[in-house]
Design an enzyme around this catalytic site. Structure first.
Site, PDB file in Angstrom:
ATOM      1  CG  ASN A   1      19.669  59.754  10.855  1.00 58.34           C
ATOM      2  OD1 ASN A   1      20.123  58.630  10.641  1.00 58.34           O
ATOM      3  ND2 ASN A   1      19.840  60.774  10.031  1.00 58.34           N
TER       4      ASN A   1
ATOM      5  CE  LYS B   1      23.619  63.608  11.945  1.00 59.98           C
ATOM      6  NZ  LYS B   1      23.509  63.809  10.504  1.00 59.98           N
TER       7      LYS B   1
ATOM      8  NE  ARG C   1      18.489  58.693   6.601  1.00 59.88           N
ATOM      9  CZ  ARG C   1      19.716  59.010   6.215  1.00 59.88           C
ATOM     10  NH1 ARG C   1      20.617  59.370   7.102  1.00 59.88           N
ATOM     11  NH2 ARG C   1      20.053  58.969   4.949  1.00 59.88           N
TER      12      ARG C   1
ATOM     13  CG  HIS D   1      20.087  61.203   0.447  1.00 61.87           C
ATOM     14  ND1 HIS D   1      21.162  61.209  -0.402  1.00 61.87           N
ATOM     15  CD2 HIS D   1      20.603  61.128   1.697  1.00 61.87           C
ATOM     16  CE1 HIS D   1      22.287  61.145   0.298  1.00 61.87           C
ATOM     17  NE2 HIS D   1      21.975  61.083   1.570  1.00 61.87           N
TER      18      HIS D   1
ATOM     19  CG  HIS E   1      20.243  65.105  -0.124  1.00 57.20           C
ATOM     20  ND1 HIS E   1      19.307  65.387   0.854  1.00 57.20           N
ATOM     21  CD2 HIS E   1      21.334  64.642   0.531  1.00 57.20           C
ATOM     22  CE1 HIS E   1      19.817  65.109   2.037  1.00 57.20           C
ATOM     23  NE2 HIS E   1      21.047  64.645   1.870  1.00 57.20           N
TER      24      HIS E   1
ATOM     25  N   GLY F   1      25.009  66.550   0.550  1.00 63.49           N
ATOM     26  CA  GLY F   1      25.458  66.657   1.950  1.00 63.49           C
ATOM     27  C   GLY F   1      26.739  65.871   2.055  1.00 63.49           C
ATOM     28  CG  ASN F   2      29.380  63.183   5.097  1.00 66.77           C
ATOM     29  OD1 ASN F   2      30.393  63.367   4.434  1.00 66.77           O
ATOM     30  ND2 ASN F   2      29.301  62.309   6.064  1.00 66.77           N
TER      31      ASN F   2
ATOM     32  NE  ARG G   1      28.690  57.565   1.712  1.00 64.19           N
ATOM     33  CZ  ARG G   1      27.436  57.843   2.017  1.00 64.19           C
ATOM     34  NH1 ARG G   1      26.462  57.473   1.212  1.00 64.19           N
ATOM     35  NH2 ARG G   1      27.142  58.483   3.125  1.00 64.19           N
TER      36      ARG G   1
ATOM     37  CG  ASP H   1      33.468  70.009   6.404  1.00 66.10           C
ATOM     38  OD1 ASP H   1      33.135  70.933   5.631  1.00 66.10           O
ATOM     39  OD2 ASP H   1      32.956  69.841   7.516  1.00 66.10           O
TER      40      ASP H   1
ATOM     41  N   GLY I   1      23.502  69.924   3.439  1.00 66.89           N
ATOM     42  CA  GLY I   1      24.608  70.744   3.959  1.00 66.89           C
ATOM     43  C   GLY I   1      25.380  71.528   2.922  1.00 66.89           C
ATOM     44  CB  VAL I   2      27.500  70.550   0.044  1.00 65.36           C
ATOM     45  CG1 VAL I   2      28.340  71.275  -0.996  1.00 65.36           C
ATOM     46  CG2 VAL I   2      28.371  69.719   0.969  1.00 65.36           C
TER      47      VAL I   2
ATOM     48  CD  GLU J   1      17.517  63.793   5.125  1.00 68.81           C
ATOM     49  OE1 GLU J   1      18.337  64.616   5.587  1.00 68.81           O
ATOM     50  OE2 GLU J   1      17.864  62.712   4.631  1.00 68.81           O
TER      51      GLU J   1
HETATM   52  N1  ADP Z   1      28.936  76.721   4.578  1.00 65.17           N
HETATM   53  C1  ADP Z   1      29.216  75.552   4.020  1.00 65.17           C
HETATM   54  N2  ADP Z   1      29.886  75.494   2.849  1.00 65.17           N
HETATM   55  C2  ADP Z   1      30.182  74.341   2.275  1.00 65.17           C
HETATM   56  N3  ADP Z   1      29.833  73.151   2.784  1.00 65.17           N
HETATM   57  C3  ADP Z   1      29.166  73.126   3.934  1.00 65.17           C
HETATM   58  C4  ADP Z   1      28.803  74.314   4.617  1.00 65.17           C
HETATM   59  N4  ADP Z   1      28.142  73.979   5.752  1.00 65.17           N
HETATM   60  C5  ADP Z   1      28.082  72.617   5.755  1.00 65.17           C
HETATM   61  N5  ADP Z   1      28.691  72.099   4.678  1.00 65.17           N
HETATM   62  C6  ADP Z   1      28.883  70.699   4.323  1.00 65.17           C
HETATM   63  O1  ADP Z   1      27.738  69.933   4.597  1.00 65.17           O
HETATM   64  C7  ADP Z   1      28.130  68.605   4.947  1.00 65.17           C
HETATM   65  C8  ADP Z   1      27.109  67.989   5.834  1.00 65.17           C
HETATM   66  O2  ADP Z   1      25.885  67.956   5.169  1.00 65.17           O
HETATM   67  P1  ADP Z   1      24.629  67.235   5.811  1.00 65.17           P
HETATM   68  O3  ADP Z   1      23.534  67.332   4.842  1.00 65.17           O
HETATM   69  O4  ADP Z   1      24.411  67.771   7.169  1.00 65.17           O
HETATM   70  O5  ADP Z   1      25.220  65.772   5.851  1.00 65.17           O
HETATM   71  P2  ADP Z   1      24.789  64.419   6.530  1.00 65.17           P
HETATM   72  O6  ADP Z   1      23.320  64.524   6.878  1.00 65.17           O
HETATM   73  O7  ADP Z   1      25.043  63.444   5.460  1.00 65.17           O
HETATM   74  O8  ADP Z   1      25.673  64.241   7.706  1.00 65.17           O
HETATM   75  C9  ADP Z   1      29.478  68.760   5.628  1.00 65.17           C
HETATM   76  O9  ADP Z   1      30.321  67.709   5.262  1.00 65.17           O
HETATM   77  C10 ADP Z   1      30.003  70.059   5.089  1.00 65.17           C
HETATM   78  O10 ADP Z   1      31.019  69.773   4.157  1.00 65.17           O
HETATM   79  C1  UVW Z   2      22.171  57.267   2.573  1.00 69.80           C
HETATM   80  C2  UVW Z   2      23.177  58.318   2.906  1.00 69.80           C
HETATM   81  O1  UVW Z   2      24.071  58.591   2.150  1.00 69.80           O
HETATM   82  O2  UVW Z   2      22.972  58.974   4.046  1.00 69.80           O
HETATM   83  P1  UVW Z   2      23.839  60.175   4.631  1.00 69.80           P
HETATM   84  O3  UVW Z   2      23.777  61.275   3.640  1.00 69.80           O
HETATM   85  O4  UVW Z   2      23.136  60.529   5.918  1.00 69.80           O
HETATM   86  O5  UVW Z   2      25.223  59.656   4.811  1.00 69.80           O
HETATM   87 MG    MG Z   3      22.043  63.354   5.490  1.00 75.05          MG
END
Ligand code: ADP
Ligand code: UVW
Ligand code: MG
Length: 398
Positions: free
Chosen positions: A7, A14, A91, A180, A208, A210-211, A241, A283, A331-332, A385
């Site tokens: 990725n 990654k 990816r 996603h 979904h 995450g970041n 974003r 974060d 992640g979140v 993923e």
């Molecule tokens: N215990 C937690 N509580 C709240 N948020 C978390 C926790 N652990 C991870 N995260 C959040 O998850 C995000 C990363 O999610 P992830 O799905 O791995 O993102 P990406 O694949 O887009 O890099 C981080 O920015 C962080 O804010």
């Molecule tokens: C498409 C996209 O937002 O990917 P990521 O969550 O990995 O930043």
């Molecule tokens: Mg992601």
């Protein structure tokens, strides 16, 4: 068969190496700060000690060479030679309308991904760097591309068209594509398995978070609407974003601040979201911490973020005329008890009832967090993923 999943981002890469016999992960890791001073490789073999290496990695070809060294390293390696890798799965965020499913990398496919640079200038160029870098380092190994957009190609026209002159669609393919998709696809299938009900009968809203973050309405196993748009900027508020905003703000700000197209793109993609509102971080962990310490900006960022998740859930329940299950992932979504609580506590009008004790459980397993009485099942399903990419790669190269 062993498959390497990659990725590639603009400054990161990654990876995970799978043994497809039992779908086990032999090693995974990350190269960060590619092209900056002191790049970092973190290599985590499953049954051996971790390795971190700081060096100068100027581009992705060197990054992959370092990864291959780590994978074959005497002390931290998990294979004896690169020849043990049978295929590479990449990816790719944007597959446009051309890729409705995963594909083997050919000259034709690469040409198409390059053509899509125009639609996804922030996302497809780094994927292409990853593909090229893998080809240079492993020239005789088949490569497969798995697209974030593919799962959403089932959306009906009314969901993917924008209400702007049609010529923009016919000329440039300006429309909603979503992202996603591998994750939304995976967790909706896992949700049906968990509930022991046929996917065909279910209306599921997959969150979904995450970041990057997006929400999808999955009806009968297919995506019928999703919050990300032509690019992954639309929809939810994210780490950096903006998500949805009045499009008139863009020319207004460009005019007032004398910003170029690149600058305004960078503002909306990299300097907005949680980071901009909190002034603290992108974060969610730090936002939550800030909020607990009484920081008003962190609180506002959190409230805006969760409010939007709730509004999208409500609108997708309307889009499908009902919802059987709401799924939190990434992640979140998987880790933040407070986020899920804040989103769900005001969805009682849908019949959502959350079990606080279940919501507080920390686990890497799929789980239910709604009560027995809840009219809607609420689940937390860890996404994977990389596993979907490995499986698609395996299927296509066999
Ligand atoms: N215990 C937690 N509580 C709240 N948020 C978390 C926790 N652990 C991870 N995260 C959040 O998850 C995000 C990363 O999610 P992830 O799905 O791995 O993102 P990406 O694949 O887009 O890099 C981080 O920015 C962080 O804010
Ligand atoms: C498409 C996209 O937002 O990917 P990521 O969550 O990995 O930043
Ligand atoms: Mg992601």
């Amino acid at each position: 068969m062993k498959i390497l999943v990659i990725n590639a981002g603009s400054s990161s890469l990654k990876y995970q190496l799978y043994n497809m016999t039992d779908e086990s992960v032999l090693a995974k890791g990350l190269v960060e700060r590619i092209g900056m001073d002191s790049s970092i490789l973190t290599h985590k073999p499953t049954n051996k000690s971790e390795m971190t290496e700081v060096s100068e990695i100027l581009e992705h070809t060197t990054a992959i060479r370092k990864v291959l060294h780590a994978l074959t390293d005497k002390e931290h390696g998990v294979i004896d030679s690169i020849d043990e890798i049978d295929a590479v799965g990449h990816r790719v965020v944007h597959g446009g309308e051309s890729f409705k499913e995963s594909a083997v990398v050919t000259e034709e496919a690469k040409k198409e991904i390059r053509r899509l640079f125009d639609l996804a200038p922030l996302h497809n160029p780094p994927s292409m760097m990853g593909i090229k870098a893998a080809e240079v380092n492993m020239p005789s190994i088949p490569q497969v591309v798995v697209f974030d957009t593919a799962f959403h190609q089932t959306m009906p026209e009314k969901a993917y068209m924008y209400a702007i002159p049609r010529v923009l669609y016919s000329k440039y393919k300006v429309r909603r594509y979503g992202a996603h998709g591998t994750s939304h696809d995976y967790v909706s299938k896992e949700a049906a398995k968990f509930l022991d009900r046929p996917l065909e009968d279910l209306k599921i809203i997959t969150c979904h978070i995450g970041n990057g973050a997006s929400i999808t309405a999955v009806q009968g196993g297919v995506s019928v609407d999703t919050s990300m748009g032509m690019t992954p900027l639309e929809g939810l508020m994210m780490g950096t974003r903006s998500g949805d905003l009045d499009p008139a703000i863009v020319p207004f700000v460009m005019n007032k601040e004398e910003l170029t197209v690149n600058e305004v793109n960078s503002m909306l993609n990299k300097h907005s979201g949680l980071l901009a509102i909190s002034g603290v971080s992108s974060d969610m962990r730090e936002i939550t911490e800030g909020m607990e310490k009484g920081d008003a900006n962190s609180k506002l960022a959190f409230d805006m973020y969760t409010y939007r998740v709730r509004k999208y859930i409500g609108s997708y329940a309307a889009a499908m005329n009902g919802v059987d299950a709401i799924v939190f992932t990434a992640g979140v979504g998987e880790n933040s008890t407070v986020l899920r609580e804040q989103v769900l506590k005001e969805l009682t009008f849908l019949g959502v009832e959350i079990d606080e004790a279940l919501n507080a459980i920390r686990s890497g397993e799929p789980r239910r967090i709604s009560t027995e009485q809840s009219k809607v099942e609420v689940l937390v399903i860890p996404t994977n993923e990389e596993l979907v990419i490995a499986r698609d790669t395996f299927r296509l190269v066999q």
